[in-house]
Design a protein around this motif. Structure first.
Motif, PDB file in Angstrom:
ATOM      1  N   ARG A 141      17.861  38.097  14.489  1.00 45.43           N
ATOM      2  CA  ARG A 141      18.450  38.173  13.151  1.00 45.43           C
ATOM      3  C   ARG A 141      19.767  38.935  13.216  1.00 45.43           C
ATOM      4  O   ARG A 141      19.865  39.962  13.867  1.00 45.43           O
ATOM      5  N   LEU A 195      25.217  39.611   7.351  1.00 43.71           N
ATOM      6  CA  LEU A 195      25.504  40.498   6.232  1.00 43.71           C
ATOM      7  C   LEU A 195      24.942  39.900   4.955  1.00 43.71           C
ATOM      8  O   LEU A 195      25.136  38.715   4.686  1.00 43.71           O
ATOM      9  N   SER A 196      24.271  40.726   4.173  1.00 43.98           N
ATOM     10  CA  SER A 196      23.838  40.344   2.830  1.00 43.98           C
ATOM     11  C   SER A 196      24.734  41.083   1.859  1.00 43.98           C
ATOM     12  O   SER A 196      25.093  42.237   2.089  1.00 43.98           O
ATOM     13  N   VAL A 197      25.070  40.441   0.748  1.00 46.22           N
ATOM     14  CA  VAL A 197      25.990  41.026  -0.215  1.00 46.22           C
ATOM     15  C   VAL A 197      25.384  41.010  -1.604  1.00 46.22           C
ATOM     16  O   VAL A 197      24.825  39.998  -2.032  1.00 46.22           O
ATOM     17  N   GLY A 198      25.492  42.138  -2.293  1.00 52.24           N
ATOM     18  CA  GLY A 198      25.118  42.233  -3.695  1.00 52.24           C
ATOM     19  C   GLY A 198      26.322  42.718  -4.483  1.00 52.24           C
ATOM     20  O   GLY A 198      27.047  43.612  -4.035  1.00 52.24           O
ATOM     21  N   LEU A 254      26.305  46.099   0.690  1.00 54.00           N
ATOM     22  CA  LEU A 254      26.293  45.324   1.929  1.00 54.00           C
ATOM     23  C   LEU A 254      25.123  45.785   2.784  1.00 54.00           C
ATOM     24  O   LEU A 254      24.907  46.988   2.942  1.00 54.00           O
ATOM     25  N   LYS A 255      24.380  44.840   3.326  1.00 62.40           N
ATOM     26  CA  LYS A 255      23.318  45.163   4.274  1.00 62.40           C
ATOM     27  C   LYS A 255      23.618  44.424   5.571  1.00 62.40           C
ATOM     28  O   LYS A 255      23.689  43.195   5.591  1.00 62.40           O
ATOM     29  N   ASP A 293      29.367  35.311  11.501  1.00 61.08           N
ATOM     30  CA  ASP A 293      28.865  36.015  10.313  1.00 61.08           C
ATOM     31  C   ASP A 293      30.018  36.304   9.363  1.00 61.08           C
ATOM     32  O   ASP A 293      29.912  36.096   8.150  1.00 61.08           O
ATOM     33  N   ILE A 321      30.859  35.166   5.369  1.00 58.44           N
ATOM     34  CA  ILE A 321      30.842  36.153   4.295  1.00 58.44           C
ATOM     35  C   ILE A 321      32.230  36.488   3.741  1.00 58.44           C
ATOM     36  O   ILE A 321      32.374  36.835   2.574  1.00 58.44           O
TER      37      ILE A 321
END
Length: 128
Positions: free
Chosen positions: A5, A8-11, A23-24, A33, A37
């Protein structure tokens, strides 16, 4: 079979008058990646005209960057670093604290590293 895995995850949301970006980062980030993003981040940041952004980075599951991804990260910081009041980086590795200090050179607001989640959020949302 091993599953690798990374990414980056974004909220994105508003907290009062402030733009709040979460950001995670997971695994070792790649150029691919950032290709995925970067357009999303740039679109979200496009409307910020003054340094009102708050950023919370969860780096607790981050293992680092590929060289080209590190360059991508640097370019994003240079392009948008003036839009942030505060950046809180939550991590658990010594190199992350050093990366936070270096990243602070390219952001107009304050950048701090934290080893505790709640400390990071409390500082980020405080008025100091």
């Amino acid at each position: 079979m091993s599953i690798e895995r990374h990414g980056l995850s974004v909220g994105i949301e508003r907290v009062g008058e402030d733009f709040f970006l979460t950001l995670k980062a997971v695994g070792k980030l790649t150029h691919e990646d950032y290709k995925q993003i970067t357009p999303l981040l740039e679109s979200a940041l496009d409307g910020l005209e003054e340094p009102r952004g708050l950023v919370f980075v969860d780096a607790t599951h981050m293992e680092g960057w590929e060289l080209r991804a590190a360059w991508d990260d640097f370019k994003l910081g240079m392009a948008h670093g003036k839009k942030f009041k505060k950046v809180a980086i939550w991590g658990n590795k010594n190199w992350q604290e050093m990366a936070a200090k270096i990243g602070g050179w390219f952001v107009s607001g304050d950048v701090k590293f934290f080893t505790y989640h709640d400390d990071a959020l409390n500082w980020l949302l405080s008025d100091d």
